[in-house]
Scaffold this active site. Structure first.
Site, PDB file in Angstrom:
ATOM      1  N   GLY A 175      54.001  36.488  32.851  1.00 49.17           N
ATOM      2  CA  GLY A 175      54.948  35.717  32.075  1.00 49.17           C
ATOM      3  C   GLY A 175      55.997  35.108  32.974  1.00 49.17           C
ATOM      4  O   GLY A 175      55.716  34.710  34.113  1.00 49.17           O
ATOM      5  N   GLY A 176      57.224  35.092  32.460  1.00 52.82           N
ATOM      6  CA  GLY A 176      58.318  34.489  33.209  1.00 52.82           C
ATOM      7  C   GLY A 176      58.514  35.125  34.569  1.00 52.82           C
ATOM      8  O   GLY A 176      58.973  34.472  35.512  1.00 52.82           O
ATOM      9  N   GLY A 197      43.908   7.064  58.539  1.00 55.94           N
ATOM     10  CA  GLY A 197      45.225   7.504  58.094  1.00 55.94           C
ATOM     11  C   GLY A 197      45.463   8.960  58.444  1.00 55.94           C
ATOM     12  O   GLY A 197      46.607   9.373  58.694  1.00 55.94           O
ATOM     13  N   ALA A 198      44.394   9.733  58.489  1.00 58.01           N
ATOM     14  CA  ALA A 198      44.542  11.156  58.792  1.00 58.01           C
ATOM     15  C   ALA A 198      45.093  11.355  60.202  1.00 58.01           C
ATOM     16  O   ALA A 198      45.816  12.318  60.465  1.00 58.01           O
ATOM     17  CB  ALA A 198      43.204  11.873  58.634  1.00 58.01           C
TER      18      ALA A 198
END
Lengths: 666, 510
Positions: B169-170, B404-405
């Site tokens: 949960g939280g 681009g790498a």
């Protein structure tokens, strides 16, 4: 003398020949296939010639390519090494035709000894003791039975063209003969394309002992005594020694003389080996003659001081042998361990790939002990699927057998090989085996003593205590180093204690250290006191210790809470904890290793190229399941058992690591 | 006075007994240690000093006033790991299932505040059933107080979470906002909603282990950075890990005595990168041969294996390593590997840990799943992280650096300090085959011509020289001397000063 020798081989033997040639001032030419571009033999030779793609039959045994390489480099002699073309009479003939010297025996001798039946006849005629048997060809099952009864059981039926155990059957009684005849014949025909068979007496408790002979072109012969090669796995020699712990002087002499008379009978020159099988009463029988330098020749060199390759070169050049029979002695004892790239814990499956670490023991000879390591590999090199997976021939020499064994054990301890798996742990286990140490060995040694395969050595309590003590010292040292990190809270240092609990398997040992410079007095379980010194520092993968005068070397790798140790055939995880850590550690549950028998695991790093089955398929044992491409070779993985495919974890194109799951059975 | 001392002793004994012998025995029977035992293993012997031992909850609903335990389900305080200060909280599952109450949260907040003030890391050992339901919103408020502190402490002091039991949960969001999460195999799990809720909402039937166990979070979700087989091993590894970290964002990378030669030559590296660019090799071998004593602490080892992230030491000092792994997916950048590496680079930069980048990257992984998944944004994270990093940056291109790498992988253009290349490096827009197909589209049917064009392209670009001629590569180095060159490079960068323009904070493409 020759100007330039071409070595028609690769790997360690090429390197070995190059060394001797260099010492004679002769230039050397290496040949190499695509897979061997960066090999050691290529680096060592003065010149190197590319001769074709990796498969042997497209490179190293293509006579034309080698003749071309000779022409290209102007070599005037060829050393063939062992294997490949070394016993190929066609090759020797071709060399003769083009006027190049073959550093080996005459063509006729190669031919005569190359045929098992022919060689036996010659041996018999020249007074060499042969295994009782039929020297002709067997033409029917009935014929076989008749001969078998004449010789007496058990008998061995084997392919005339055979070798390596193929086409070989043992018949213990009449029934066995018919069966053995048929299967031998089938295997012979499919393996060698030659279904001729022969029958001979099967020797029980046999030892494999061979005589090294050397002859020159002037009719001089010597025998350089014997080598015992009884430690074999599936007819593959693993450990050799010289002399044999079994032969007496009379037998040795008789065997030597017979070996020489056989060599004489075929006008032999150069180095050759006459193999005998010896029974428990020192009766010996001729097996075959190998007309080449043998893999295990270094043990002979170590006890006789003769450089066999040098002699071969000199003989080929027409020189006389450098020694007479009277000058041949036996000086000390030598062993050879064949270090292979194979995993003894996985039924000796070959282990191929990149050698990320290769650190053999240093070679030396101090007159009392010696280590010699013939190798064709180097750190950063590769064990390729195309060739014999031999990494090195590790040899030791000492004045007597036990010392040579001890030198070998230590040499094996300090041999570091990573990236591929080696059989070093298995070799260590053999050298620690009481039967082996006593010299009570036969060719069945490995099959009998390791009948269930090899799963590592179990060490004595004392050895475990020593290992635990050493590892505890290492742990303490590295813990102290940790406390010397920057950024500490001044004046509030962590104090590293001296009382520890070492945990190996399920055993816990109380270890108290009383440190001094470079060492500790160690108390184990309040029962044993040891004084251990060491200069080990973190990061060293070979840890050397002196325990009260005994030197031990552990191969070590850090793990959580301790070290993984390899020592004398055993692999151990040693955890070192404080009392409190151990107390809390005891709450931890032993995790059961997952049952892998239900899985097909990837045996090597590779790329899945094909999955041959689908979920729900029923498969039989031996049925292909998947193909893994590793090192450009397709390896078909077959079902090791009958079963139904439950799930498939990977798909073609996936690249896998060792032991990654490929599929699961129901 | 004596009465008070004996009362103190009594209270201490009571507090130390946690939820009582029975619950402690249950914890042990599950192969789990108690909160205090864990602290003992995590910290140096006898170094722990406890705070708030006598704190109890203030809840009066549901009869809670009847059951109180000293410490209220969490043990807090500080101690040392190899002499270096660290603040710790350890949730006690034997007390109210380790559930978080207002006071439990307040104890955690107290040590976090002290950690920030005194510039020392925080390690949280999580073993909690979740919010203390009886306290309602007070418990939720407690979580939020912790969250806020996690956020403010982020980038100031290292925060480490160790999940040693349930964390649901939280509660998951506090670890989620710390720098590293380690888990214990088979006895810890983390999820926002548990198997029961999952079943109700989606009809999926799944175990807690499958939904949020260590294996899930280290291989699938990448929530966890590592997992170990049990409590003892996990805490030993956290100690080992802690030694790599600086204490705060003003501290230097820690350094310790080392037993390795910075000039160690590794001839085997000369044969590491195969000539055929399509044959993979194991980049980890290079990392281990560069590192002091072959020691690497890998982060997210089993997730996005096409990139390796982890800590090594060079000359005794911590360095972060980012390396493409040609063994997996040819070492390409994809969504997962970009995210994994980006977070790692940002951690290093936050805490002034130098970065070593080893490059063999064929480019970004093509495909709809990547594009639909937002590779543009995720790839940008890594680009952004390298570009904004002001720590010493040394890069070695071992083989491919395509497209681009190439730019992304800590290139010279992203303020790389030392950019080296091996002779086997190929720095180009793309591989020869792809390039020829675009450059010579009209000739594509003439296989002879294509072959020739490919060779031309390879001759021109299949080497480090084009980049070196432009100064994008500072020097071509021999593989065998990589450790020496990298050590020397970092040595010159020890006093590096670089700053980014003032900003409130950047806007990295999250």
């Amino acid at each position: 003398m020759f100007e330039k020798i071409l070595i028609a081989n690769r790997g360690e033997i090429a390197c070995r020949v190059i060394k001797s040639a260099k010492s004679l001032g002769i230039k050397t030419v290496a040949i190499y296939s695509e897979a061997d571009k960066n090999s050691l033999h290529v680096q060592m030779a003065d010149e190197a010639v590319f001769i074709g793609p990796p498969p042997v039959n497209q490179s190293y045994i293509l006579i034309d390519n080698i003749i071309e390489a000779i022409a290209k480099t102007g070599a005037d002699a060829v050393h063939p090494g062992y294997g490949f073309l070394s016993e190929n009479s066609q090759f020797a003939k071709r060399l003769e035709e083009v006027g190049i010297t073959f550093i080996g025996p005459p063509v006729k001798a190669i031919e005569a000894m190359g045929d098992k039946i022919a060689s036996k006849k010659i041996a018999h005629e020249s007074g060499v003791s042969t295994v009782p048997g039929y020297l002709g060809e067997i033409n029917s099952s009935e014929h076989a039975l008749e001969i078998a009864c004449e010789i007496g059981f058990p008998v061995m039926i084997k392919a005339s063209a055979g070798g390596g155990g193929k086409g070989m059957r043992i018949a213990w009684d009449k029934e066995g003969v018919a069966e053995g005849y048929q299967s031998s014949r089938n295997e012979a025909s499919s393996s060698f394309g030659d279904d001729r068979l022969l029958i001979e007496k099967f020797i029980t408790s046999p030892r494999h002992i061979e005589i090294q002979v050397l002859g020159d072109k002037h009719g001089n012969f010597v025998y350089l005594n014997e080598r015992e090669c009884s430690i074999q796995r599936r007819n593959q020699k693993v450990i050799e020694e010289a002399p044999s712990p079994f032969l007496n002087q009379n037998t040795r002499k008789a065997m030597g003389n017979q070996a020489v008379s056989l060599a004489k009978a075929v006008d032999y020159f150069s180095a050759g080996t006459v193999e005998f099988i010896v029974d428990s009463d020192q009766n010996f029988y001729f097996l075959e003659m190998n007309t080449r330098l043998q893999v295990e020749h270094p043990v002979t060199e170590l006890i006789t001081g003769v450089d066999l390759v040098k002699e071969m070169i000199n003989v080929a050049d027409g020189k006389e042998l450098s020694l007479t029979q009277e000058q041949v002695g036996i000086d000390g004892w030598a062993f050879e361990s064949r270090v292979y790239a194979e995993d003894p814990r996985r039924n000796f499956l070959p282990s191929i790939g990149r050698i990320t670490k290769y650190s053999p023991p240093a070679e030396f000879n101090d007159g009392t002990n010696a280590i010699r390591n013939d190798t064709g590999v180097f750190e950063g090199g590769e064990i390729s699927v195309h060739y014999d997976p031999m990494i090195a021939k590790l040899c030791t020499w000492s004045n007597d057998r036990l010392s040579a064994i001890d030198t070998m054990r230590k040499a094996l301890d300090s041999f570091e090989i990573e990236g591929i798996t080696s059989n070093i742990s298995f070799l260590s286990a053999v050298f620690d085996h009481s039967k082996f140490i006593s010299g009570d060995i036969t060719t069945g040694f490995i099959e009998e003593e390791f009948a269930e395969g090899f799963s590592g050595v179990e060490h004595s309590e004392e050895t475990i205590e020593r290992i635990a003590s050493c590892v505890t010292m290492m742990h303490r040292f590295s813990e102290i180093r940790r406390t010397r990190i920057s950024g500490r809270l001044a004046n509030h240092m962590r104090k590293v204690g001296n009382d520890w609990i070492a945990r190996i398997n399920q055993t816990e040992l109380n270890i108290s250290l009383d440190p001094f410079v470079n060492g500790c007095r160690v108390n184990v379980n309040n029962a044993r006191e040891l004084t251990i010194t060491s200069t080990w520092t973190p990061g060293k993968t070979l840890a050397e210790f002196d325990i009260g005068g005994d030197q031990i070397q552990l191969r070590v790798k850090p793990i959580s809470e301790g070290y993984h140790i390899e020592y004398r055939g055993a692999e151990l995880d040693v955890l070192v904890r404080t009392g409190r850590q151990q107390e809390l550690g005891s709450y931890m549950k032993e995790k059961e290793l997952p049952d892998t028998s239900k899985y097909l695991l990837c045996p090597m790093p590779g790329l899945i190229t094909e999955i041959h089955v689908s979920v729900g398929d029923k498969v039989e044992e031996g049925q292909p399941l998947s193909t893994v491409e590793a090192m450009k070779m397709e390896n078909v993985l077959k079902a090791s058992r009958k079963g139904t495919i439950k799930s498939i974890a990977v798909s073609p194109g996936s690249s896998l690591t060792v032991d990654q799951v490929i599929l699961e059975f129901e | 006075m004596n009465d008070i001392v004996s009362e103190l002793e009594r209270r201490r004994i009571e507090a130390r007994s946690g939820g009582g012998a029975k619950r402690v025995a249950t914890q042990h029977s599950k192969g789990k240690l108690t909160a205090r035992e864990r602290i003992e293993l995590l910290l140096d012997e006898n170094s722990f000093e406890e705070f708030d031992m006598f704190v109890t909850h203030r809840c009066t609903d549901f009869g809670m006033e009847q059951t109180k335990f000293s410490g209220d389900g969490v043990v807090t305080g500080w101690g040392t790991i190899n002499g270096r200060m660290v603040y710790v909280f350890s949730q006690d599952f034997t007390v109210f299932g380790g559930s978080l109450s207002e006071t439990h949260a307040a104890k955690i907040c107290k040590i976090m505040d002290m950690a920030v003030q005194n510039q020392a890391p925080v390690i949280g050992l999580n073993d909690s059933g979740g919010a203390r339901i009886q306290e309602g919103v007070a418990s939720l408020a407690g979580y939020a107080e912790v969250f806020q502190r996690n956020i403010l402490a982020s980038g100031v002091i290292p925060q480490i979470s160790v999940i040693m039991g349930p964390c649901a949960g939280g509660a998951v969001y506090s670890p989620a906002m710390t720098d590293f999460i380690f888990m214990v195999q088979d006895s810890s799990y983390m999820f926002v909603t548990g198997p029961d809720v999952v079943k109700t909402v989606t009809n999926e039937i799944i175990t807690a282990e499958e939904l949020g166990g260590a294996s899930t979070h280290t291989t699938k979700s990448s929530v966890a950075d590592g997992a170990y087989s049990n409590d003892v091993e996990t805490l030993a590894e956290v100690r080992r890990f802690f030694d790599f970290l600086p204490l705060n964002n003003k501290d230097k990378s820690p350094t310790r005595p080392f037993y390795d030669d910075p000039g160690r030559i590794e001839h085997s590296l000369d044969t590491l990168a195969p000539e055929n660019p399509n044959v993979p090799y194991d980049m980890k071998e290079l990392i281990l041969k560069i590192a002091d004593e072959g020691d690497l602490f890998e982060i997210k080892e089993n997730f996005a294996k096409n990139i390796i992230t982890g800590f090594i030491r060079l000359e005794g000092t911590t360095v972060g390593v980012v390396a493409n792994q040609p063994m997996v997916l040819a070492g390409c950048l994809d969504i997962d590997s970009s995210r994994k590496a980006a977070r790692f680079v940002r951690f290093c930069d936050s805490f002034d840990i130098p970065l070593l980048t080893l490059v063999d990257v064929p480019g970004f992984l093509p495909g709809t799943s990547q594009e639909y998944g937002g590779i543009i944004v995720h790839g940008a994270k890594l680009l952004f992280a390298f570009g904004e990093a002001t720590v010493p940056k040394v890069t070695v291109i071992t083989r491919k650096a395509y497209g681009g790498a190439y730019d992304v992988m800590s290139s010279k253009h992203l303020r790389g300090d030392y950019n080296y290349a091996w002779p086997s490096a190929q720095i180009a827009v793309m591989g020869a085959k792809g390039a020829v197909e675009i450059l010579y589209r009209s000739e594509i049917n003439d296989s002879e011509l294509v072959k020739q064009r490919t060779e031309e392209y390879e001759d021109r670009f299949a080497n480090p020289f084009v980049a070196a001629e432009k100064g994008f590569i500072d020097e071509v180095i021999m593989p065998h001397s990589t450790r020496l060159r990298v050590c020397r490079a970092f040595a010159t960068l020890r006093n590096k000063k670089a700053q980014n323009p003032w900003k409130k904070h950047d806007n990295i493409p999250l």
